[in-house]
Motif scaffolding. Structure first.
Motif, short mmCIF file in Angstrom:
data_model
loop_
_atom_site.label_atom_id
_atom_site.label_comp_id
_atom_site.label_asym_id
_atom_site.label_seq_id
_atom_site.Cartn_x
_atom_site.Cartn_y
_atom_site.Cartn_z
N SER A 82 -4.31 -17.93 19.95
CA SER A 82 -3.93 -16.96 20.99
C SER A 82 -2.68 -16.17 20.61
CB SER A 82 -3.70 -17.68 22.32
OG SER A 82 -4.88 -18.30 22.76
N ASN A 83 -1.69 -16.85 20.03
CA ASN A 83 -0.46 -16.16 19.67
C ASN A 83 -0.67 -15.14 18.56
OD1 ASN A 83 1.05 -17.63 21.54
ND2 ASN A 83 1.44 -19.30 20.09
N SER A 84 -1.46 -15.52 17.55
CA SER A 84 -1.73 -14.59 16.45
C SER A 84 -2.52 -13.38 16.94
CB SER A 84 -2.51 -15.31 15.33
OG SER A 84 -1.74 -16.35 14.78
N PHE A 85 -3.49 -13.62 17.83
CA PHE A 85 -4.27 -12.51 18.39
C PHE A 85 -3.37 -11.58 19.18
CE2 PHE A 85 -6.92 -10.67 21.76
CZ PHE A 85 -7.88 -10.02 20.98
N ASP A 86 -2.49 -12.15 19.99
CA ASP A 86 -1.58 -11.32 20.78
C ASP A 86 -0.69 -10.47 19.87
OD1 ASP A 86 -2.66 -12.53 22.94
OD2 ASP A 86 -0.90 -13.73 23.48
N ARG A 90 0.83 -1.20 0.00
CA ARG A 90 0.00 0.00 0.00
C ARG A 90 0.87 1.25 0.00
NH1 ARG A 90 -3.70 1.14 -2.14
NH2 ARG A 90 -4.45 2.70 -0.71
N ASN A 91 0.45 2.22 -0.82
CA ASN A 91 1.20 3.47 -0.92
C ASN A 91 0.23 4.63 -0.74
OD1 ASN A 91 3.40 5.14 -1.39
ND2 ASN A 91 2.96 5.28 -3.58
N ASN A 92 -0.72 4.46 0.20
CA ASN A 92 -1.79 5.43 0.34
C ASN A 92 -1.85 5.93 1.77
OD1 ASN A 92 -4.17 6.83 0.52
ND2 ASN A 92 -5.46 5.26 -0.40
N GLY A 93 -1.50 7.17 1.98
CA GLY A 93 -1.53 7.75 3.31
C GLY A 93 -2.93 8.13 3.75
N ASN A 94 -3.94 7.97 2.87
CA ASN A 94 -5.31 8.35 3.21
C ASN A 94 -6.10 7.21 3.83
OD1 ASN A 94 -5.01 10.97 2.15
ND2 ASN A 94 -5.38 10.20 0.08
N LEU A 95 -5.54 6.01 3.93
CA LEU A 95 -6.28 4.86 4.43
C LEU A 95 -6.62 5.06 5.91
CD1 LEU A 95 -7.34 2.03 3.61
CD2 LEU A 95 -5.22 1.09 4.54
N THR A 96 -7.93 4.98 6.23
CA THR A 96 -8.38 5.18 7.61
C THR A 96 -9.13 3.98 8.16
OG1 THR A 96 -10.45 6.20 6.84
CG2 THR A 96 -8.59 7.67 7.27
N ASP A 97 -9.74 3.16 7.30
CA ASP A 97 -10.55 2.03 7.75
C ASP A 97 -9.99 0.74 7.16
OD1 ASP A 97 -11.98 4.15 8.66
OD2 ASP A 97 -13.90 3.55 7.79
N LEU A 98 -9.70 -0.24 7.99
CA LEU A 98 -9.20 -1.53 7.55
C LEU A 98 -10.02 -2.63 8.19
CD1 LEU A 98 -7.08 -3.24 6.06
CD2 LEU A 98 -5.63 -3.09 8.10
N SER A 99 -10.64 -3.47 7.35
CA SER A 99 -11.47 -4.58 7.82
C SER A 99 -10.93 -5.88 7.24
CB SER A 99 -12.93 -4.39 7.40
OG SER A 99 -13.47 -3.20 7.96
N LEU A 100 -10.74 -6.86 8.10
CA LEU A 100 -10.23 -8.17 7.68
C LEU A 100 -11.21 -9.23 8.17
CD1 LEU A 100 -7.90 -9.54 6.25
CD2 LEU A 100 -6.69 -9.66 8.44
N CYS A 101 -11.93 -9.83 7.22
CA CYS A 101 -13.01 -10.77 7.54
C CYS A 101 -12.76 -12.12 6.87
CB CYS A 101 -14.35 -10.20 7.09
SG CYS A 101 -14.68 -8.52 7.65
N CYS A 102 -11.65 -12.75 7.19
CA CYS A 102 -11.30 -14.04 6.59
C CYS A 102 -10.35 -14.77 7.53
CB CYS A 102 -10.66 -13.85 5.22
SG CYS A 102 -9.20 -12.79 5.24
N ASN A 103 -10.20 -16.06 7.31
CA ASN A 103 -9.27 -16.85 8.12
C ASN A 103 -7.84 -16.44 7.83
OD1 ASN A 103 -11.43 -18.25 9.12
ND2 ASN A 103 -11.18 -20.00 7.75
N ILE A 104 -7.06 -16.26 8.89
CA ILE A 104 -5.65 -15.90 8.71
C ILE A 104 -4.81 -16.75 9.66
CG2 ILE A 104 -6.07 -13.55 7.93
CD1 ILE A 104 -5.53 -12.55 10.69
N GLY A 105 -3.63 -17.05 9.27
CA GLY A 105 -2.71 -17.83 10.09
C GLY A 105 -1.63 -16.96 10.68
N GLY A 106 -0.64 -17.59 11.25
CA GLY A 106 0.43 -16.85 11.91
C GLY A 106 1.20 -15.96 10.97
N GLU A 107 1.45 -16.42 9.72
CA GLU A 107 2.21 -15.63 8.76
C GLU A 107 1.47 -14.36 8.39
OE1 GLU A 107 4.04 -16.01 4.22
OE2 GLU A 107 3.22 -17.78 5.23
N VAL A 108 0.16 -14.50 8.13
CA VAL A 108 -0.63 -13.32 7.78
C VAL A 108 -0.73 -12.38 8.97
CG1 VAL A 108 -2.89 -12.52 7.00
CG2 VAL A 108 -1.94 -14.63 6.08
N ALA A 109 -0.83 -12.93 10.18
CA ALA A 109 -0.88 -12.09 11.38
C ALA A 109 0.39 -11.26 11.51
CB ALA A 109 -1.08 -12.96 12.62
N GLN A 110 1.54 -11.86 11.21
CA GLN A 110 2.78 -11.12 11.25
C GLN A 110 2.80 -10.01 10.20
OE1 GLN A 110 5.29 -11.19 13.29
NE2 GLN A 110 4.83 -13.02 14.51
#
Length: 596
Positions: free
Chosen positions: A174-178, A131-151
């Motif tokens: 728990s680790n990904s959430f943390d 992303r190269n957009n300084g205007n981004l204000t809202d981010l929604s993630l509604c899908c399964n993600i693993g540890g790599e995506v969490a990082q």
């Protein structure tokens, strides 16, 4: 991950942008319309959705297939100055679509997108890392993600300044959430934090609370933790962090079924609840034991405007207690109340809502009671509870089981039994939403709801529609004092008809079109085509005015005669007084002349 240098270079699109034929790069005219609007910055809704069935959505649904050039779509997304929201439910396969890289490049170059919504972890990885957009204000993630995506998400958050961060259905361990939650400490401008359907337990609550204590967010207004695995211990762990959110206005705990009255009691003791505008406690089945404590603590909710108690097994007795408590402490504050999905509420409970709804200070605007039995008895009880209410604008219910139930609402909106009852009918309710598909409000009720949208003359309109002949006897107690009032009322009624017309498709302004139709029913139908309808309706109204005045005068002729004679005698007495005064002046003048 797709590399941006693959596929066509941006110079290719810049060179051919002015000459490209949209019909050659799209598979149908609908797709060409989307590209055209992107190119001309004419996106009405300012949003675009790529669905998992391969369709883009902008106003209409548009099919994307192999004949559509995603590179050109990405290019015009990159150039768009009006596109504000992009939702990605899938991502093109790099191996099958050679234009996928160009599509990613276009999103990368866009500077207008403020909201990104992902339903695909692959899409997230390909977009968020570049992303190269300084205007981004809202981010929604509604899908399964693993540890790599969490990082990846945690790293990306370090370069953002968000106002909304939404996590839903992510199947986080728990680790990904943390990892994700700890990265939020850099989001000093964050106003809304949503973590939903993520099995957040006691450990997650401890992590979040520790963050809030260290973070001490000054801008956080909304914290939604719905449909997780929070229990009483987890809620108590959250309380220190919530207490640090001094500007928190909305707290959502809906769907945390392991919370009981013990945990809620601990929450209600906190000073932070004084500033809450919204509190969601739906789907907490054990809340009934803590409802008395909630009512007892209602004076602490000094700013509460929204209260959700959906699917909490409230019964009639508990609803009566709640209604009385809200009427006593929150009637001038609460704007919306959700009591849906509570099957133990019967007609007696609905009738007890009158304590709140008929309160002089009641300012409730929305009442939700869907997924509840709306038998004839229940519909009648609810309509009775609304009698005299002047604040409610929207009611959400299940469709009444028969026409008798709808008749109760029709009578609420326009009681035609007398002029006084019509005048005192409900003139503020403008929406009755029947929950479910295919359920519609009958036209006999819908027209009154439409009329209520025009507050200024709605009572007058309803009276004229349903009372062609006024019973003057009810007004005799005021004697001749009522006659000027009657004339002034008809003058106002006439102004209703001569207002500038706004058509509703039939040629008349709503609700005055209904009134014109009723008045024309009294006319000779053979003349309607040759005479202006509004003028004809005015003539009918003038006839009613003269008839009403005639009835009034005929019923008390002696008062009218006495009144006329009294006025005549008064005028004669005043005339004699003036003559005597003038004679006295002349006599005094003669005396002064003789003295010389």
């Amino acid at each position: 991950m797709i590399q941006l240098e693959k596929g066509r270079q941006s110079c290719y699109y810049d060179k051919h942008a002015q000459d490209v034929q949209l019909s050659e790069i799209t598979s149908n005219s609908e797709n060409a319309t989307v590209i055209r609007k992107l190119r001309t910055n004419d996106l009405k809704d300012k949003q675009l959705t790529m669905k998992d069935d391969g369709r883009f959505e902008f106003n209409d649904y548009i099919n994307i297939n192999q004949d559509d050039d995603l590179g050109w779509l990405g290019y015009f997304i990159g150039k768009s100055e009006t596109l504000q929201k992009l939702t990605l439910c899938c991502w093109p396969d790099e191996k099958e679509r050679v234009d996928a890289a160009a599509f990613a490049t276009g999103i990368y170059r866009n500077q207008s997108i403020q909201m990104l919504e992902f339903y695909s972890s692959t899409a997230f990885q390909n977009v968020i890392s570049c992303r190269n957009n300084g205007n981004l204000t809202d981010l929604s993630l509604c899908c399964n993600i693993g540890g790599e995506v969490a990082q990846s998400l945690a790293l990306a958050l370090g370069g953002m300044s968000l106002k909304l961060f939404h996590l839903e259905h992510n199947s986080l361990d728990s680790n990904s959430f943390d990892t994700i939650i700890k990265a939020l400490i850099s989001q000093t401008q964050l106003e809304r934090l949503h973590v939903m359907f993520n099995a957040v337990d006691r450990r997650g609550c401890e992590t979040l609370s520790d963050l809030l204590v260290r973070w001490r967010p000054q801008n956080l207004r909304e914290l939604v933790l719905g449909h997780n695995h929070i229990n009483d211990e987890g809620l108590r762990c959250l309380i220190p962090g919530i207490s640090e959110c001094c500007n928190l206005r909305w707290l959502g705990l809906t769907g945390n079924e392991f919370v009981t009255s013990v945990g809620l009691r601990s929450l209600f003791e906190e000073a932070v609840i004084r500033n809450l505008n919204g509190l969601s406690l739906g789907h907490i089945l054990n809340i009934t034991e803590g409802l008395d404590h909630l009512v007892w603590r209602l004076p602490n909710f000094q700013a509460l405007q929204y209260l959700e108690l959906e699917d909490t097994d409230i019964d009639d007795e508990e609803l009566q207690t709640l209604s009385m408590g809200i009427a006593t402490y929150l009637s001038s504050v609460l704007r919306e109340l959700d009591l849906s999905d509570n099957p133990y509420i019967t007609a007696d409970g609905l009738r007890s809502l009158s304590t709140l709804l008929q309160s002089e200070s009641c300012c409730l605007e929305v009442l939700r009671l869907h997924n509840m039995d709306m038998s004839d008895e229940n519909a009648s009880a609810l309509a009775d509870a609304l009698v005299g209410n002047t604040s409610l604008e929207k009611l959400v219910i299940n469709e009444p089981t028969s026409s008798s139930g709808w008749s109760a609402f029709s009578r609420l909106l326009c009681d035609t039994s007398s002029i006084s009852n019509t005048h005192c009918s409900n003139h503020t309710l403008t929406q009755i939403h029947c929950h479910g598909y295919g359920e519609e409000v009958p036209s006999s009720v819908e027209r009154y709801l439409e009329m209520n949208k025009y507050q200024e003359h709605v009572a007058t309109t309803k009276i004229l529609m349903h009372h062609p002949v006024f019973n003057m006897e009810t007004f005799f107690q005021w004697k001749l004092k009522f006659l000027p009032v009657l004339l002034a009322w008809f003058h106002e009624a006439m102004s209703v008809l001569i207002l500038e017309e706004l058509t509703d498709g039939e040629g008349y302004r709503l609700p005055f079109g209904y009134l014109v139709g009723e008045l024309l029913s009294e006319c000779d139908t053979s003349k309607l085509e040759s005479v202006d309808h509004v003028s004809q309706a005015c003539d009918v109204l003038l006839t009613r005015k003269l008839s009403s005045v005639y009835q009034f005068v005929r019923a008390m002729p002696l008062l009218v005669v006495d009144g006329y004679c009294s006025q005549d005698l008064t005028r004669g007495s005043r005339k004699r007084k003036r003559i005597l005064q003038q004679s006295g002046k002349m006599s005094n003048g003669r005396k002064r002349a003789c003295s010389f």
